[in-house]
Design a protein around this motif. Structure first.
Motif, PDB file in Angstrom:
ATOM      1  N   ILE A  54       0.856  -1.194   0.000  1.00 46.09           N
ATOM      2  CA  ILE A  54       0.000   0.000   0.000  1.00 46.09           C
ATOM      3  C   ILE A  54       0.890   1.241   0.000  1.00 46.09           C
ATOM      4  CG2 ILE A  54      -1.423   1.434   1.520  1.00 46.09           C
ATOM      5  CD1 ILE A  54      -3.252  -0.263   0.179  1.00 46.09           C
ATOM      6  N   LYS A  55       0.573   2.163  -0.881  1.00 42.26           N
ATOM      7  CA  LYS A  55       1.312   3.417  -0.924  1.00 42.26           C
ATOM      8  C   LYS A  55       0.323   4.576  -0.918  1.00 42.26           C
ATOM      9  CE  LYS A  55       4.516   6.146  -3.756  1.00 42.26           C
ATOM     10  NZ  LYS A  55       5.305   6.187  -5.013  1.00 42.26           N
ATOM     11  N   LEU A  56       0.540   5.516  -0.012  1.00 44.82           N
ATOM     12  CA  LEU A  56      -0.252   6.737   0.039  1.00 44.82           C
ATOM     13  C   LEU A  56       0.636   7.891  -0.418  1.00 44.82           C
ATOM     14  CD1 LEU A  56      -1.738   4.765   2.048  1.00 44.82           C
ATOM     15  CD2 LEU A  56      -2.551   6.815   3.206  1.00 44.82           C
ATOM     16  N   ASP A  57       0.133   8.670  -1.362  1.00 41.93           N
ATOM     17  CA  ASP A  57       0.901   9.758  -1.955  1.00 41.93           C
ATOM     18  C   ASP A  57       0.176  11.078  -1.725  1.00 41.93           C
ATOM     19  OD1 ASP A  57       2.646  11.309  -3.391  1.00 41.93           O
ATOM     20  OD2 ASP A  57       2.105  10.492  -5.355  1.00 41.93           O
ATOM     21  N   ASN A  58       0.648  11.840  -0.732  1.00 38.83           N
ATOM     22  CA  ASN A  58       0.094  13.167  -0.418  1.00 38.83           C
ATOM     23  C   ASN A  58      -1.423  13.134  -0.220  1.00 38.83           C
ATOM     24  OD1 ASN A  58       2.479  14.813  -0.393  1.00 38.83           O
ATOM     25  ND2 ASN A  58       2.565  14.577  -2.618  1.00 38.83           N
ATOM     26  N   VAL A  59      -1.880  12.210   0.593  1.00 34.93           N
ATOM     27  CA  VAL A  59      -3.315  12.061   0.840  1.00 34.93           C
ATOM     28  C   VAL A  59      -3.797  13.091   1.865  1.00 34.93           C
ATOM     29  CG1 VAL A  59      -5.051  10.550   1.889  1.00 34.93           C
ATOM     30  CG2 VAL A  59      -3.451   9.636   0.203  1.00 34.93           C
ATOM     31  N   ASN A  85      -1.602  15.874   3.556  1.00 35.72           N
ATOM     32  CA  ASN A  85      -0.405  15.436   2.824  1.00 35.72           C
ATOM     33  C   ASN A  85       0.300  14.229   3.464  1.00 35.72           C
ATOM     34  OD1 ASN A  85      -0.791  17.574   1.002  1.00 35.72           O
ATOM     35  ND2 ASN A  85       0.375  18.970   2.301  1.00 35.72           N
ATOM     36  N   VAL A  86      -0.489  13.171   3.698  1.00 37.34           N
ATOM     37  CA  VAL A  86       0.071  11.950   4.278  1.00 37.34           C
ATOM     38  C   VAL A  86       0.685  11.095   3.168  1.00 37.34           C
ATOM     39  CG1 VAL A  86      -0.451   9.795   5.488  1.00 37.34           C
ATOM     40  CG2 VAL A  86      -1.526  11.942   6.214  1.00 37.34           C
ATOM     41  N   SER A  87       1.963  10.804   3.296  1.00 41.39           N
ATOM     42  CA  SER A  87       2.662   9.943   2.344  1.00 41.39           C
ATOM     43  C   SER A  87       3.397   8.851   3.117  1.00 41.39           C
ATOM     44  CB  SER A  87       3.669  10.741   1.511  1.00 41.39           C
ATOM     45  OG  SER A  87       3.008  11.666   0.663  1.00 41.39           O
ATOM     46  N   LEU A  88       3.168   7.605   2.734  1.00 43.37           N
ATOM     47  CA  LEU A  88       3.855   6.490   3.381  1.00 43.37           C
ATOM     48  C   LEU A  88       3.661   5.228   2.557  1.00 43.37           C
ATOM     49  CD1 LEU A  88       1.565   4.512   5.031  1.00 43.37           C
ATOM     50  CD2 LEU A  88       1.377   6.620   6.314  1.00 43.37           C
ATOM     51  N   GLU A  89       4.494   4.237   2.827  1.00 46.48           N
ATOM     52  CA  GLU A  89       4.380   2.937   2.178  1.00 46.48           C
ATOM     53  C   GLU A  89       4.347   1.843   3.232  1.00 46.48           C
ATOM     54  OE1 GLU A  89       6.852   2.070  -1.196  1.00 46.48           O
ATOM     55  OE2 GLU A  89       7.178   4.208  -1.619  1.00 46.48           O
ATOM     56  N   ILE A  90       3.477   0.856   3.013  1.00 51.62           N
ATOM     57  CA  ILE A  90       3.339  -0.288   3.913  1.00 51.62           C
ATOM     58  C   ILE A  90       3.692  -1.543   3.130  1.00 51.62           C
ATOM     59  CG2 ILE A  90       1.694  -1.673   5.243  1.00 51.62           C
ATOM     60  CD1 ILE A  90       0.196   0.994   5.800  1.00 51.62           C
ATOM     61  N   GLU A  91       4.637  -2.297   3.656  1.00 52.21           N
ATOM     62  CA  GLU A  91       5.113  -3.485   2.966  1.00 52.21           C
ATOM     63  C   GLU A  91       4.309  -4.719   3.358  1.00 52.21           C
ATOM     64  OE1 GLU A  91       9.230  -3.872   3.793  1.00 52.21           O
ATOM     65  OE2 GLU A  91       9.764  -1.915   2.979  1.00 52.21           O
ATOM     66  N   SER A  92       4.235  -5.683   2.456  1.00 46.25           N
ATOM     67  CA  SER A  92       3.506  -6.922   2.701  1.00 46.25           C
ATOM     68  C   SER A  92       4.116  -7.674   3.884  1.00 46.25           C
ATOM     69  CB  SER A  92       3.555  -7.824   1.465  1.00 46.25           C
ATOM     70  OG  SER A  92       2.878  -7.229   0.385  1.00 46.25           O
ATOM     71  N   THR A 106      -9.706  13.810  -0.292  1.00 46.27           N
ATOM     72  CA  THR A 106      -9.909  15.147  -0.861  1.00 46.27           C
ATOM     73  C   THR A 106      -8.892  15.400  -1.953  1.00 46.27           C
ATOM     74  OG1 THR A 106     -10.783  15.990   1.244  1.00 46.27           O
ATOM     75  CG2 THR A 106      -9.970  17.619  -0.349  1.00 46.27           C
ATOM     76  N   SER A 107      -7.674  14.915  -1.706  1.00 43.96           N
ATOM     77  CA  SER A 107      -6.612  15.006  -2.718  1.00 43.96           C
ATOM     78  C   SER A 107      -5.583  13.922  -2.418  1.00 43.96           C
ATOM     79  CB  SER A 107      -5.952  16.388  -2.702  1.00 43.96           C
ATOM     80  OG  SER A 107      -5.368  16.656  -1.434  1.00 43.96           O
ATOM     81  N   GLY A 108      -4.756  13.616  -3.402  1.00 44.88           N
ATOM     82  CA  GLY A 108      -3.747  12.586  -3.246  1.00 44.88           C
ATOM     83  C   GLY A 108      -4.151  11.282  -3.904  1.00 44.88           C
ATOM     84  N   LYS A 109      -3.279  10.290  -3.812  1.00 42.44           N
ATOM     85  CA  LYS A 109      -3.490   9.004  -4.467  1.00 42.44           C
ATOM     86  C   LYS A 109      -3.198   7.853  -3.502  1.00 42.44           C
ATOM     87  CE  LYS A 109      -4.395  10.357  -8.745  1.00 42.44           C
ATOM     88  NZ  LYS A 109      -5.647   9.974  -9.465  1.00 42.44           N
ATOM     89  N   ILE A 110      -3.887   6.727  -3.753  1.00 38.03           N
ATOM     90  CA  ILE A 110      -3.652   5.500  -3.001  1.00 38.03           C
ATOM     91  C   ILE A 110      -3.386   4.379  -4.000  1.00 38.03           C
ATOM     92  CG2 ILE A 110      -4.569   3.849  -1.313  1.00 38.03           C
ATOM     93  CD1 ILE A 110      -6.471   6.038  -0.369  1.00 38.03           C
ATOM     94  N   TYR A 111      -2.312   3.616  -3.759  1.00 37.07           N
ATOM     95  CA  TYR A 111      -1.943   2.529  -4.668  1.00 37.07           C
ATOM     96  C   TYR A 111      -1.865   1.209  -3.900  1.00 37.07           C
ATOM     97  CZ  TYR A 111      -0.417   6.461  -7.589  1.00 37.07           C
ATOM     98  OH  TYR A 111      -0.364   7.625  -8.307  1.00 37.07           O
ATOM     99  N   LEU A 112      -2.339   0.152  -4.510  1.00 35.75           N
ATOM    100  CA  LEU A 112      -2.203  -1.206  -3.990  1.00 35.75           C
ATOM    101  C   LEU A 112      -1.398  -2.010  -4.992  1.00 35.75           C
ATOM    102  CD1 LEU A 112      -2.956  -3.401  -1.883  1.00 35.75           C
ATOM    103  CD2 LEU A 112      -4.984  -3.880  -3.277  1.00 35.75           C
TER     104      LEU A 112
END
Length: 241
Positions: free
Chosen positions: A2-7, A23-30, A58-64
């Motif tokens: 999971i990756k959050l990019d400027n959420v 502006n929350v940005s972080l990555e969570i590993e499996s 409201t803004s930003g991206k979330i990736y799985l």
């Protein structure tokens, strides 16, 4: 994973914008256990609901796994393997415990499988498997049944909002073991908690304050700072990994 990019997430209050997350940005590993902590109102539950798709960004991206899931709803994310256990479990009156867990497994579950999930969270299967999910169950019992149901789903990413709430001290160590066992099976767990024992099994700790990431990193590097410095001073110091 999971990756959050400027959420960010904001609401309207008195005609003005108020940011719950910024502006929350972080990555969570499996395979990691991530514990999210911070003061009440810091944005912990909001962040988890955004990952699950209960609330929109409201803004930003979330990736799985590199796939953009920002605009996916809760059902789509659930199909991709994200599960959520609420702080206050939902009551399904008229439904039996065995039926709830069997439905979560999405297979023709054997009674032994259902019993194993109940035992994992410290409940005697014989006493609970045919109980109805009604007002006769305590909050702590419902909480453990919900955790068992979440594990039964076999999701890739499990989100738990204060799973220790309402659970007695005698059952607490069993709960810790359940998280560790799920990790051993390849599950990734994000847990909102203030409990030291739960923080003690974390691979990484995320500290939030007023919607900002104060610190994120290995438990051994984050927790000494949290214990020795006020959260507000950490924020002012820019201690954000």
């Amino acid at each position: 994973m999971i990756k959050l990019d400027n959420v960010s997430y904001k609401v309207k209050e008195g005609g003005k914008d108020r940011y719950i997350l910024r502006n929350v940005s972080l990555e969570i590993e499996s395979g990691d256990i991530i514990v999210v902590t911070g003061h009440n109102g810091s944005g912990k539950s909001t962040l988890m609901k955004i990952i699950m798709g209960i609330l929109p960004v409201t803004s930003g991206k979330i990736y799985l796994d590199g796939k953009d899931i920002t605009d996916m709803d809760i059902a789509e994310r659930a199909r991709l393997g994200i599960a959520y256990a609420f702080q206050t479990p939902v009551r399904f009156k008229g439904l039996k415990v065995r039926d709830l867990i069997s439905t979560a497994q999405k297979t023709n579950s054997k009674i032994m499988d259902v019993c194993n999930y109940l035992s994992r969270v410290g409940l005697c299967a014989r006493d609970y498997i045919d109980r109805e999910l009604n007002d006769k169950l305590s909050g702590g019992e419902l909480k453990r049944i919900e955790i068992a149901t979440t594990f039964a789903r076999g999701a890739r990413l499990n989100i738990f909002d204060e799973p220790e709430a309402g659970i007695d001290l005698w059952s607490f160590d069993g709960l810790i073991s359940a998280f560790e066992e799920n990790k051993g099976e390849g599950g990734t767990n994000i847990i909102i908690s203030h409990q030291e024992k739960i923080i003690g099994i974390a691979d990484k700790v995320l500290v939030l304050d007023s919607g900002n990431v104060v610190a994120y990193g290995d438990r051994e590097s984050v927790m000494p700072n949290v214990k020795t410095r006020p959260v507000c001073s950490m924020l002012q110091g820019g201690s954000n990994e």
